[in-house]
Design a protein around this motif. Structure first.
Motif, PDB file in Angstrom:
ATOM      1  N   ASP A  35      38.431  42.775  43.578  1.00  0.00           N
ATOM      2  CA  ASP A  35      39.825  42.485  43.280  1.00  0.00           C
ATOM      3  C   ASP A  35      40.396  41.640  44.408  1.00  0.00           C
ATOM      4  O   ASP A  35      40.467  42.085  45.550  1.00  0.00           O
ATOM      5  CB  ASP A  35      40.617  43.788  43.142  1.00  0.00           C
ATOM      6  N   ARG A  36      40.755  40.441  44.089  1.00  0.00           N
ATOM      7  CA  ARG A  36      41.295  39.543  45.101  1.00  0.00           C
ATOM      8  C   ARG A  36      42.809  39.722  45.257  1.00  0.00           C
ATOM      9  O   ARG A  36      43.441  38.969  45.977  1.00  0.00           O
ATOM     10  CB  ARG A  36      40.970  38.100  44.741  1.00  0.00           C
ATOM     11  N   GLY A  37      43.371  40.675  44.552  1.00  0.00           N
ATOM     12  CA  GLY A  37      44.808  40.927  44.672  1.00  0.00           C
ATOM     13  C   GLY A  37      45.644  39.745  44.232  1.00  0.00           C
ATOM     14  O   GLY A  37      46.699  39.491  44.769  1.00  0.00           O
ATOM     15  N   GLY A  38      45.148  39.010  43.262  1.00  0.00           N
ATOM     16  CA  GLY A  38      45.876  37.846  42.761  1.00  0.00           C
ATOM     17  C   GLY A  38      45.620  36.573  43.540  1.00  0.00           C
ATOM     18  O   GLY A  38      46.100  35.512  43.169  1.00  0.00           O
ATOM     19  N   ALA A  39      44.875  36.665  44.629  1.00  0.00           N
ATOM     20  CA  ALA A  39      44.570  35.473  45.431  1.00  0.00           C
ATOM     21  C   ALA A  39      43.546  34.609  44.710  1.00  0.00           C
ATOM     22  O   ALA A  39      42.661  35.114  44.031  1.00  0.00           O
ATOM     23  CB  ALA A  39      44.029  35.873  46.802  1.00  0.00           C
ATOM     24  N   SER A  40      43.669  33.325  44.880  1.00  0.00           N
ATOM     25  CA  SER A  40      42.703  32.412  44.284  1.00  0.00           C
ATOM     26  C   SER A  40      41.402  32.472  45.061  1.00  0.00           C
ATOM     27  O   SER A  40      41.350  32.984  46.186  1.00  0.00           O
ATOM     28  CB  SER A  40      43.244  30.976  44.312  1.00  0.00           C
ATOM     29  N   VAL A  41      40.341  31.938  44.483  1.00  0.00           N
ATOM     30  CA  VAL A  41      39.063  31.873  45.178  1.00  0.00           C
ATOM     31  C   VAL A  41      39.217  31.072  46.464  1.00  0.00           C
ATOM     32  O   VAL A  41      38.680  31.440  47.508  1.00  0.00           O
ATOM     33  CB  VAL A  41      37.971  31.262  44.265  1.00  0.00           C
ATOM     34  N   THR A  42      39.983  29.996  46.406  1.00  0.00           N
ATOM     35  CA  THR A  42      40.214  29.171  47.596  1.00  0.00           C
ATOM     36  C   THR A  42      40.859  29.986  48.709  1.00  0.00           C
ATOM     37  O   THR A  42      40.443  29.922  49.863  1.00  0.00           O
ATOM     38  CB  THR A  42      41.111  27.965  47.255  1.00  0.00           C
TER      39      THR A  42
END
Length: 89
Positions: free
Chosen positions: A19-26
């Motif tokens: 889960d990136r917490g809504g952060a983009s891959v970049t």
């Protein structure tokens, strides 16, 4: 064969992040670098791109990293190299 792109951006991302917490891959990449085509081909047969401590053989049609060295070493386990066209300077 189509024209070989002159620049790519390579993003090194952790495979285990669920889960990136809504952060983009970049935004969640542990490292990124713009690499430029060298005019040579690697042992894989694909063009070599280099820059900022990264050397990669990249299939320009599929944007797949076929081989990569980061600071002269193989990529650490748990990291994946993703490729996208680099923004123009």
């Amino acid at each position: 064969m189509s024209t070989v792109p002159k620049r790519f951006e390579i993003l090194l991302v952790a495979e285990h992040v669920e889960d990136r917490g809504g952060a983009s891959v970049t935004d969640s990449a542990v490292r990124s670098a713009v690499v430029e085509v060298t005019g040579r081909h690697g042992e894989t047969g694909y063009p070599i791109y280099e820059g900022h401590g990264i050397r990669a053989d990249i299939d320009p049609e599929t944007r797949t990293v076929e081989a990569i060295l980061v600071d002269g070493r193989e990529l650490d386990y748990g990291l994946t190299a993703l490729v996208r066209l680099a923004d123009r300077p």
